[in-house]
Write a protein that holds these residues in place. Sequence first.
Motif, PDB file in Angstrom:
ATOM      1  N   THR A  90      21.646  17.823   8.171  1.00  0.00           N
ATOM      2  CA  THR A  90      22.033  16.438   7.850  1.00  0.00           C
ATOM      3  C   THR A  90      21.810  16.029   6.588  1.00  0.00           C
ATOM      4  O   THR A  90      22.452  15.339   5.742  1.00  0.00           O
ATOM      5  CB  THR A  90      21.162  15.441   8.801  1.00  0.00           C
ATOM      6  OG1 THR A  90      21.272  15.820  10.017  1.00  0.00           O
ATOM      7  CG2 THR A  90      21.549  13.947   8.359  1.00  0.00           C
ATOM      8  N   SER A  96      32.723  19.839   5.781  1.00  0.00           N
ATOM      9  CA  SER A  96      33.835  20.928   6.473  1.00  0.00           C
ATOM     10  C   SER A  96      34.785  21.584   5.463  1.00  0.00           C
ATOM     11  O   SER A  96      35.467  20.760   4.783  1.00  0.00           O
ATOM     12  CB  SER A  96      34.500  20.322   7.575  1.00  0.00           C
ATOM     13  OG  SER A  96      35.453  21.162   8.223  1.00  0.00           O
ATOM     14  N   ASP A 121      31.523  13.596   6.693  1.00  0.00           N
ATOM     15  CA  ASP A 121      32.374  13.829   7.649  1.00  0.00           C
ATOM     16  C   ASP A 121      31.845  14.432   9.001  1.00  0.00           C
ATOM     17  O   ASP A 121      30.903  14.621   9.135  1.00  0.00           O
ATOM     18  CB  ASP A 121      33.591  15.050   7.340  1.00  0.00           C
ATOM     19  CG  ASP A 121      32.772  16.278   7.106  1.00  0.00           C
ATOM     20  OD1 ASP A 121      32.824  17.244   8.188  1.00  0.00           O
ATOM     21  OD2 ASP A 121      32.103  16.726   6.160  1.00  0.00           O
ATOM     22  N   CYS A 122      32.598  14.098  10.156  1.00  0.00           N
ATOM     23  CA  CYS A 122      32.336  14.739  11.407  1.00  0.00           C
ATOM     24  C   CYS A 122      33.773  15.600  11.806  1.00  0.00           C
ATOM     25  O   CYS A 122      34.778  14.975  11.682  1.00  0.00           O
ATOM     26  CB  CYS A 122      31.730  13.740  12.295  1.00  0.00           C
ATOM     27  SG  CYS A 122      32.836  12.544  12.885  1.00  0.00           S
ATOM     28  N   ILE A 161      30.219  15.274  19.639  1.00  0.00           N
ATOM     29  CA  ILE A 161      30.648  15.307  18.068  1.00  0.00           C
ATOM     30  C   ILE A 161      29.308  15.094  17.157  1.00  0.00           C
ATOM     31  O   ILE A 161      28.563  14.047  17.270  1.00  0.00           O
ATOM     32  CB  ILE A 161      31.406  14.266  17.949  1.00  0.00           C
ATOM     33  CG1 ILE A 161      32.467  14.359  18.933  1.00  0.00           C
ATOM     34  CG2 ILE A 161      31.959  14.429  16.479  1.00  0.00           C
ATOM     35  CD1 ILE A 161      33.455  15.593  18.930  1.00  0.00           C
ATOM     36  N   SER A 162      29.270  16.068  16.272  1.00  0.00           N
ATOM     37  CA  SER A 162      27.740  16.140  15.682  1.00  0.00           C
ATOM     38  C   SER A 162      27.925  15.091  14.414  1.00  0.00           C
ATOM     39  O   SER A 162      28.904  15.069  13.864  1.00  0.00           O
ATOM     40  CB  SER A 162      27.535  17.544  14.853  1.00  0.00           C
ATOM     41  OG  SER A 162      27.520  18.620  15.830  1.00  0.00           O
ATOM     42  N   HIS A 163      26.717  14.185  14.452  1.00  0.00           N
ATOM     43  CA  HIS A 163      26.446  13.123  13.551  1.00  0.00           C
ATOM     44  C   HIS A 163      27.749  12.227  13.440  1.00  0.00           C
ATOM     45  O   HIS A 163      27.865  11.695  12.149  1.00  0.00           O
ATOM     46  CB  HIS A 163      26.046  13.664  12.172  1.00  0.00           C
ATOM     47  CG  HIS A 163      24.754  14.603  12.401  1.00  0.00           C
ATOM     48  ND1 HIS A 163      23.616  13.967  12.641  1.00  0.00           N
ATOM     49  CD2 HIS A 163      24.340  15.997  12.263  1.00  0.00           C
ATOM     50  CE1 HIS A 163      22.676  15.027  12.694  1.00  0.00           C
ATOM     51  NE2 HIS A 163      23.251  16.144  12.404  1.00  0.00           N
ATOM     52  N   ALA A 164      28.170  11.940  14.204  1.00  0.00           N
ATOM     53  CA  ALA A 164      29.501  10.891  14.176  1.00  0.00           C
ATOM     54  C   ALA A 164      28.681   9.620  13.784  1.00  0.00           C
ATOM     55  O   ALA A 164      29.379   8.550  13.425  1.00  0.00           O
ATOM     56  CB  ALA A 164      30.539  10.855  15.464  1.00  0.00           C
ATOM     57  N   ALA A 167      28.736   9.559  10.218  1.00  0.00           N
ATOM     58  CA  ALA A 167      29.677   9.915   9.418  1.00  0.00           C
ATOM     59  C   ALA A 167      30.617   8.619   8.873  1.00  0.00           C
ATOM     60  O   ALA A 167      30.578   7.511   9.460  1.00  0.00           O
ATOM     61  CB  ALA A 167      30.725  10.725  10.030  1.00  0.00           C
ATOM     62  N   VAL A 170      36.314  10.809  10.586  1.00  0.00           N
ATOM     63  CA  VAL A 170      36.408  12.119  11.485  1.00  0.00           C
ATOM     64  C   VAL A 170      37.388  12.834  11.110  1.00  0.00           C
ATOM     65  O   VAL A 170      38.446  12.404  11.035  1.00  0.00           O
ATOM     66  CB  VAL A 170      36.562  11.344  12.819  1.00  0.00           C
ATOM     67  CG1 VAL A 170      37.496  10.381  13.160  1.00  0.00           C
ATOM     68  CG2 VAL A 170      36.557  12.894  13.921  1.00  0.00           C
ATOM     69  N   TYR A 212      18.831  15.772  15.760  1.00  0.00           N
ATOM     70  CA  TYR A 212      20.138  15.987  15.844  1.00  0.00           C
ATOM     71  C   TYR A 212      20.861  15.179  16.592  1.00  0.00           C
ATOM     72  O   TYR A 212      20.570  15.098  17.895  1.00  0.00           O
ATOM     73  CB  TYR A 212      20.339  17.708  15.904  1.00  0.00           C
ATOM     74  CG  TYR A 212      22.023  17.703  16.315  1.00  0.00           C
ATOM     75  CD1 TYR A 212      23.099  17.841  15.773  1.00  0.00           C
ATOM     76  CD2 TYR A 212      22.151  18.030  17.751  1.00  0.00           C
ATOM     77  CE1 TYR A 212      24.227  18.016  16.310  1.00  0.00           C
ATOM     78  CE2 TYR A 212      23.247  18.149  18.401  1.00  0.00           C
ATOM     79  CZ  TYR A 212      24.446  18.229  17.570  1.00  0.00           C
ATOM     80  OH  TYR A 212      25.684  18.371  18.102  1.00  0.00           O
ATOM     81  N   ASN A 214      24.536  13.813  18.666  1.00  0.00           N
ATOM     82  CA  ASN A 214      25.910  13.930  19.047  1.00  0.00           C
ATOM     83  C   ASN A 214      26.296  12.830  19.572  1.00  0.00           C
ATOM     84  O   ASN A 214      25.501  11.917  20.133  1.00  0.00           O
ATOM     85  CB  ASN A 214      25.970  15.036  20.054  1.00  0.00           C
ATOM     86  CG  ASN A 214      25.525  15.002  21.543  1.00  0.00           C
ATOM     87  OD1 ASN A 214      25.894  14.312  22.378  1.00  0.00           O
ATOM     88  ND2 ASN A 214      24.241  15.193  21.471  1.00  0.00           N
TER      89      ASN A 214
END
Length: 388
Positions: A90, A96, A121-122, A161-164, A167, A170, A212, A214
């Motif tokens: 994080t 990405s 982003d996620c 969805i990681s760290h949405a 973010a 997406v 973390y 999701n």
Amino acid sequence: MDFGLTDEQRSIVEVTRAFVERELYPHEEEVERTGMLRPELAADIRKKAIDAGLYAANMPEEVGGAGLDTVTQVLFEKELGKASYALHYTCVVRPSNILLAGTEAQRERYLYPCVRGEKMDCLAMTEPGAGSDMRAMRTRATRETGDGRSGWRIRGTKHFISHADEADFVILVAVTGTDDDGRPAMSTFLVDLDTPGLTVHAGYRNVSHRGYTNSILDFDDVHVDDDALLGEEGKGFELAGTWLGSTRLQVAASCLGRAERALDLSLTQAATREQFGQKIGRFQGIGFKLADMAVELRAAELMTLHAAWKYDQGTATDADIAMAKLKATEMLAMVSDEAIQIHGGMGLMDELPLERIWRDARIERIWDGTSEIQRHIIGRSLLRPLGG
């Protein structure tokens, strides 16, 4: 393959290691105890990572990143991987690399702000009914025409969805039609999180990687313009495949880091802990465990570095990367378990990071392609030349 590190690589390893020990380790206990990463702490570490030149290090120099080759990225990820996942994932962000497929306008709006630390982003691929089988995806984007509007209408649900929740946008993979073989054809879209119809729900409680997060994303008739399409229509599967290669190596590298930390703690324990009048490392039962841990770690490290080297040469296959991911993740499970055994009861207490490393190891054999998927890729690659 040259097994020696360059001066630059050694410097990157040393700088990253020092940053991890100075800026990340001190906050691990708080994240584990509270189960969250305070926003103000994350912002502070991100700023320090940017100042240290470690932020967006996976990106090419021409877009503002460090321009690391893949081998150096593995060395970099290994050092970061020694720390709590929530802290390094994080706070020392690696955007990405799918964003590199964007137009210049998309880069200005999404990529460059991510590299500068202004946006996050996620990636949304996984669905409740479509995990490893991306072709089972149900989220659909349908072309809109008429009423003076053009673009896409998106309906569906994504989860894990990681760290949405943190973010700004997406990167969405959705079905947009069928290919020539009648299979679902997918496309990739850039969707701002504040787009009407897009709702972010809290995800599931996770035994691995405390802090973390999701999330579950619901797309209820979400409209995006034509310029939200990332890459070519119907080529989302191929685009995702390009991304998965580098992230699987990232997973492998972070596993190497955690395994090395667990082994170092085990060596210290074996060299200092006394039972029955001697150091426990002198007992064959402990010495053999240490030897097996070291062998497995070295094998996984060489396999991961070799896959990264081939990636840089443009010769890496899906099987090369699958082997690295499979070996490193299963090695970490073994090393973390043996580390706890060497420490006895104290290994399971939260005074040491071992119980966290042991818990966190479990997810690595599942996400970014399960161990079974990796074995399927490897087996298929072995049989294909023989017509199997």
